[in-house]
Design a protein around this motif. Structure first.
Motif, mmCIF file in Angstrom:
data_model
loop_
_atom_site.group_PDB
_atom_site.id
_atom_site.type_symbol
_atom_site.label_atom_id
_atom_site.label_comp_id
_atom_site.label_asym_id
_atom_site.label_seq_id
_atom_site.Cartn_x
_atom_site.Cartn_y
_atom_site.Cartn_z
ATOM 1 N N PHE A 95 -11.744 -51.940 37.449
ATOM 2 C CA PHE A 95 -10.502 -52.574 37.602
ATOM 3 C C PHE A 95 -10.655 -53.973 38.302
ATOM 4 O O PHE A 95 -10.366 -54.994 37.745
ATOM 5 C CB PHE A 95 -9.374 -51.845 38.414
ATOM 6 N N TRP A 112 -2.684 -52.890 31.643
ATOM 7 C CA TRP A 112 -3.478 -51.870 31.212
ATOM 8 C C TRP A 112 -2.738 -50.773 30.206
ATOM 9 O O TRP A 112 -1.564 -50.715 30.184
ATOM 10 C CB TRP A 112 -3.960 -50.965 32.311
ATOM 11 N N ARG A 264 -2.476 -50.072 38.835
ATOM 12 C CA ARG A 264 -3.622 -49.268 38.663
ATOM 13 C C ARG A 264 -3.277 -47.820 39.091
ATOM 14 O O ARG A 264 -3.596 -46.903 38.549
ATOM 15 C CB ARG A 264 -4.832 -49.689 39.783
ATOM 16 N N VAL A 267 -2.087 -45.889 36.396
ATOM 17 C CA VAL A 267 -2.982 -45.397 35.335
ATOM 18 C C VAL A 267 -3.798 -44.202 36.055
ATOM 19 O O VAL A 267 -3.940 -42.946 35.203
ATOM 20 C CB VAL A 267 -4.029 -46.448 35.285
ATOM 21 N N VAL A 290 -9.112 -46.505 29.065
ATOM 22 C CA VAL A 290 -8.195 -47.501 29.970
ATOM 23 C C VAL A 290 -8.680 -48.795 28.911
ATOM 24 O O VAL A 290 -9.917 -49.172 29.235
ATOM 25 C CB VAL A 290 -8.394 -47.504 31.303
ATOM 26 N N LYS A 291 -7.512 -49.515 28.601
ATOM 27 C CA LYS A 291 -7.985 -50.842 27.914
ATOM 28 C C LYS A 291 -6.979 -51.877 28.487
ATOM 29 O O LYS A 291 -5.947 -51.579 29.180
ATOM 30 C CB LYS A 291 -7.715 -50.794 26.480
ATOM 31 N N VAL A 292 -7.640 -53.243 28.459
ATOM 32 C CA VAL A 292 -6.793 -54.174 28.520
ATOM 33 C C VAL A 292 -6.065 -54.353 27.443
ATOM 34 O O VAL A 292 -6.359 -54.350 26.291
ATOM 35 C CB VAL A 292 -7.662 -55.717 28.787
ATOM 36 N N ASN A 293 -4.614 -54.685 27.769
ATOM 37 C CA ASN A 293 -3.486 -54.751 26.683
ATOM 38 C C ASN A 293 -3.481 -55.921 25.892
ATOM 39 O O ASN A 293 -3.383 -55.936 24.432
ATOM 40 C CB ASN A 293 -2.289 -54.308 27.082
#
Length: 723
Positions: A95, A112, A264, A267, A290-293
Motif C-alpha cells: 500500500f 482500492w 486500507r 481492505v 487488491v487493485k488500484v481502481n
C-alpha cells in the motif's frame, strides 16, 4: 547443497521453480505445495534483489506461466502474473509503495478494489465489436492456447455483447468448477464406474483442454470475469469498478464479494472476513486480489518484467485438519533423493481426500517432532501434494518414539548417504528399483544418449517382464530375442483367448489393444515375425554406445551433473578415467563446478555398485573420450586473445559454434558456456536467445559473425576492450 548465497544455488532455484511452474500450467500437476513454491519464489526474488547482475532471462521472475501446449495465439496485451503477499505487514508495505508512487506522479488519492482470488484457470476472451471471436489460455503470458470452441461450450459466456461494447476488448477471467456442481459430477462419475476428479482446479484445466468441445460442454464449468486487457478505445473505462459494472450489465459473469474503498483498514477487514468464510463460499478461493481502481493510475504505475505494480495478491494460509499418522515411509526419486512421507488415516482437506503427505526430509521431521502414532495437522498446501504441519502434542501416545532414517535403501539395500550439509539423504544406486524407470527414461532422453524408440511405455513393460534390471541391460537387448519372442507369443495367445472370455465389448477391446501394444513393444507381430521397429531400436542403442563421454555423464543420472557441467568436465579431463580418478578438491577448483557438484560426482563414482555399472558399460563398448575442445591445448601460433572469455550462442552461417570455439581457442581465448561478469564478449548468431539477453543486461559487448571473422583475422572490433 550449494551455498544459499552462491550463484550455483540461484541457478538451481531457477531450475526447480521452472519445472514446478511447467508442471502446474501444462500437466495440471503440482510437484511442490503452493506454500513451498511461494516461499522458494520469495527466496529467488531476495537473491535477485541482492545480486541484480545475476538475474537470468529464464528466471521465473522474468517469466509468466509456461509455454503453450495447444495451437498458439498471441495476446494483444500480456496476461501477467501477480506478486504475492502473505501478511498484513507485507500488504501495508505494498500500500505504502503504491501510494508513494502515485503521489510522486502527481495523482489523486488512491482508491482500492478488493476482490476474491478464484482458484481456477486463467482465460482471455477477445470481443470484436461485441462478438466473441477468440478464447485463449494464459500460456506464458504472451502466447496462449486457443480454446475458443471449448469456451463457447461453457454456459454463461455471452457470444455477443451489447451495442455499447468497445470496438475491441480483451476480457480476463478464471474458468472454475462451482463446488456443488463438482461434487455432483463426481458422484455421477463414480456411479457410472468412471474415475473421479481429485480437485476442481486441475479438473477445470483438463476440461478446458479437451479436443472434443462436446466433452467440455458436458462438464459444469463456469467463469468469473475479473479484468481487462487490450481495449479500443483505450479510454472506454476510467475505473476498474466501472469496467466490472459494465461487464455485469453486458451479461458477463462477474464475481461477487468485492469492495471499493479508499481505506486500507477496510481492505484488511474484507480479507479477514473472506478468510473466515472461504470454506462456505460456493467456489474455491486461495486469496484476495487488491487493485488500484483508477485505470489512469494503473497505466502510470506500469509493471515489472512479470507482474503489474498496480495489483497484489494476498495469499490465504492453507486450511489444516487433524488425522492419525499411522507410519512414516520413504520414497526414492529419479535423482536418488530420499523423501519421507506420512501414511495417514484418510482425511478430507479443502475438498480433497488425503492419505499420504510429504515430510520433506529427516531434519524437518525432527524439527516438527512428528512421530508414528501421532495425531497430526495436515494442510493441502498444494493441489496434489499435501504436507504435515506438526503434531497435536496433547494427543501423543506415551510409547511414540522419534523417527530414525534407515541406514540402507529399502528398495535396493544400498547405503543411504547425506552429503555434506545436505538436508536430504540419497541412494546413489542408479539401478535402484524405485528410481530405475525414470533413470532409464533419462538415459534415453535427447540431452543424454538420445535413443529413439526407448520410450516410457517400452521401459515400463521391459521392467515388468524382467528384460531390464539395470541401466546396462539396455545395451544387452540384442541378446533377448528368445525371451521376447516367448513373451510376445504369450500375448498372441491371450488375444485369441479373449474371444472365449466373458467380457463386455468395451473391456474386450481395451484388453485387445493393450496386449497388441505390448506385443509390438516386444518387437513381434501376430505371426511371430520380428518387427522393423525393434531392429531400428537396436541400431539406435548401438549408436548410443559411440556418444562422447559428456553425453554418458548426463545419461548416468548423477545429481547436479547436467549437460553444461558434463561438457566442462569432459573438456578438462578428456577421458572418463580422468574424471573417475579426480579428487573433490581438484574438481571443485574447475571454473563453474564448485564443491557441491564435485562432491556429488566423486561420491557417485566412489559407490561400488555404480563403479561396477560403469565397468560393465565400458566392457560393452561405451565410449570414454570427448568431442569437446581441449582447454589446456597450447596454440601453435600467437595468442592475441589470451585471458579473454567468449560465449557463443545462436546459429552461425560460416561455421558451427564448435568450429568457431576451436578457432578462438587457437588464438588463446577461453570458451565458456555461460555468461557472467567475467565474459569478455558474446558472439551471437541467428536466433540467439537468453545468453544474448543476459549479456545485454550486464553490459557485455555483443559481437556478430562479421566481428568473429575480424577477430580470427586479427582485426579487433572497436567495442571490445583487451587486457
Amino acid at each position: 547443497m550449494a551455498d544459499p548465497s552462491s550463484q550455483a544455488y540461484y541457478q538451481a532455484l531457477i531450475t526447480e521453480l521452472t519445472a514446478a511452474r511447467r508442471a502446474y500450467d501444462l500437466a495440471q500437476t503440482s510437484p511442490m505445495p503452493d506454500a513451498d513454491y511461494d516461499a522458494r519464489f520469495q527466496e529467488l526474488l531476495a537473491i535477485e534483489d541482492a545480486h541484480p547482475e545475476w538475474v537470468h532471462p529464464e528466471s521465473p521472475s522474468q517469466q509468466v506461466g509456461s509455454p503453450a501446449a495447444f495451437a498458439p495465439v498471441e495476446h494483444r496485451q500480456r496476461m501477467m502474473s501477480l506478486d504475492n503477499v502473505f501478511s498484513k505487514g507485507e500488504l501495508d508495505a505494498w500500500f505504502a509503495r503504491t501510494e508513494a508512487a502515485v503521489g510522486a506522479l502527481g495523482g489523486e488519492p488512491v482508491e482500492w478494489v478488493a476482490e476474491v482470488k478464484i482458484d481456477g484457470v486463467a482465460i482471455n476472451l477477445t470481443y470484436d465489436h461485441g462478438q466473441l471471436v477468440l478464447a485463449a489460455t494464459r500460456g506464458d503470458g504472451r502466447i496462449g492456447e486457443t480454446v475458443t470452441a471449448n469456451v463457447r461450450a461453457i454456459a454463461g459466456i455471452p457470444a455477443q455483447l451489447g451495442d455499447d461494447a468497445p470496438d475491441l476488448l480483451e476480457v480476463r477471467g478464471e474458468v472454475y468448477y462451482p463446488l456443488a456442481a463438482f461434487t455432483h459430477m463426481n458422484a455421477a462419475r463414480e456411479q457410472a464406474g468412471q474415475a473421479v476428479f481429485k480437485n476442481p482446479r486441475n479438473a477445470a484445466s483438463g476440461a478446458l483442454r479437451q479436443k472434443d468441445a462436446a466433452i467440455t460442454q458436458s462438464r459444469p464449468l463456469a467463469v468469473w470475469i475479473h479484468g481487462i486487457g487490450a481495449c479500443e478505445p483505450d479510454d472506454a473505462f476510467s475505473t476498474h469498478q466501472g469496467f466490472l459494472d459494465w461487464a455485469a450489465g453486458a451479461g458477463l459473469p462477474v464475481a461477487p464479494y468485492r469492495i471499493v474503498t479508499p481505506h486500507r483498514d477496510e481492505v484488511w477487514a474484507h480479507i479477514e472476513a473472506l478468510t473466515e468464510q472461504r470454506h462456505e463460499l460456493p467456489f474455491e478461493i486461495d486469496g484476495v486480489v487488491v487493485k488500484v481502481n483508477s485505470r489512469a493510475q494503473e497505466a502510470r504505475l506500469g509493471a515489472t518484467a512479470r507482474a503489474p505494480r498496480w495489483a497484489i495478491a494476498y495469499k490465504m494460509p492453507p486450511p489444516e485438519r487433524p488425522t492419525l499418522l499411522h507410519r512414516i515411509a520413504i520414497n526414492v526419486g529419479r535423482t536418488g533423493r530420499v523423501t519421507p512421507y506420512a501414511v495417514l488415516e484418510p482425511v478430507t482437506v479443502g475438498g480433497v481426500e488425503i492419505r499420504n503427505a510429504t515430510l520433506h526430509n529427516e531434519i524437518q521431521i525432527h524439527e516438527k517432532d512428528v512421530r508414528e502414532g501421532d495425531t497430526v495437522l495436515v494442510r493441502r498446501a498444494g493441489d496434489v501434494i499435501p504436507e504435515v504441519v506438526g503434531p497435536v502434542l496433547d494427543r501423543r501416545p506415551k510409547d511414540a518414539t522419534p523417527f530414525e532414517m534407515p541406514s540402507r535403501c529399502p528398495f535396493c539395500g544400498q547405503p543411504l548417504i547425506r552429503p555434506g550439509e545436505e538436508a536430504h539423504h540419497f541412494c546413489l544406486n542408479v539401478d535402484c528399483p524405485n528410481r530405475l524407470a525414470e533413470s532409464l527414461a533419462h538415459l534415453a532422453g535427447r540431452t543424454a544418449l538420445d535413443i529413439d524408440g526407448l520410450g516410457r511405455a517400452r521401459i515400463d513393460l521391459y521392467l515388468e517382464v524382467g528384460l531390464l534390471t539395470t541401466l546396462a541391460d539396455v545395451f544387452a537387448l540384442a541378446d533377448t530375442t528368445t525371451t521376447r519372442h516367448a513373451l510376445a507369443n504369450a500375448r498372441t495367445e491371450a488375444i485369441a483367448a479373449l474371444a472365449d472370455t466373458v467380457l463386455d465389448d468395451a473391456e474386450r477391446q481395451r484388453r485387445h489393444r493393450a496386449l497388441t501394444a505390448e506385443r509390438t513393444l516386444l518387437g513381434f507381430n501376430a505371426k511371430g515375425e520380428a518387427l522393423k521397429s525393434f531392429t531400428q531400436l537396436l541400431t539406435q542403442i548401438e549408436r548410443a554406445l559411440t556418444q562422447p563421454v559428456e553425453r554418458w555423464l548426463v545419461a548416468l543420472n548423477i545429481r547436479h551433473l547436467g549437460p553444461e557441467v558434463a561438457k566442462v568436465l569432459a573438456a578438462h579431463y578428456r577421458t572418463l578415467g580422468g574424471i573417475r580418478q579426480a579428487s573433490i578438491d581438484e574438481m571443485a577448483s574447475i571454473h563453474t563446478i564448485g564443491p557441491a557438484v564435485a562432491t556429488s560426482i566423486h561420491d557417485w563414482f566412489a559407490t561400488s555398485h555404480n563403479a561396477e555399472l560403469v565397468d560393465r558399460l565400458i566392457a560393452m563398448g561405451m565410449r570414454t573420450t570427448t568431442d569437446q575442445p581441449d582447454p589446456h591445448a597450447q596454440p601453435d601460433g600467437p595468442t592475441p586473445l589470451a585471458n579473454m572469455t567468449f560465449v557463443l550462442t545462436g546459429t552461425l552461417e560460416a561455421m558451427t559454434r564448435q568450429e568457431a570455439g576451436a578457432a578462438l581457442a587457437a588464438l588463446g581465448a577461453r570458451i565458456s558456456s555461460s555468461v557472467s561478469g567475467q565474459t569478455t564478449a558474446v558472439i551471437a548468431g541467428d536466433k540467439a536467445g537468453s545468453k544474448r539477453t543476459k549479456a545485454e543486461a550486464l553490459g557485455i559487448p555483443i559481437l556478430g559473425e562479421d566481428d568473429l571473422a575480424d577477430l580470427l583475422a586479427g582485426n579487433f572490433p572497436t567495442n571490445l576492450s583487451f587486457p
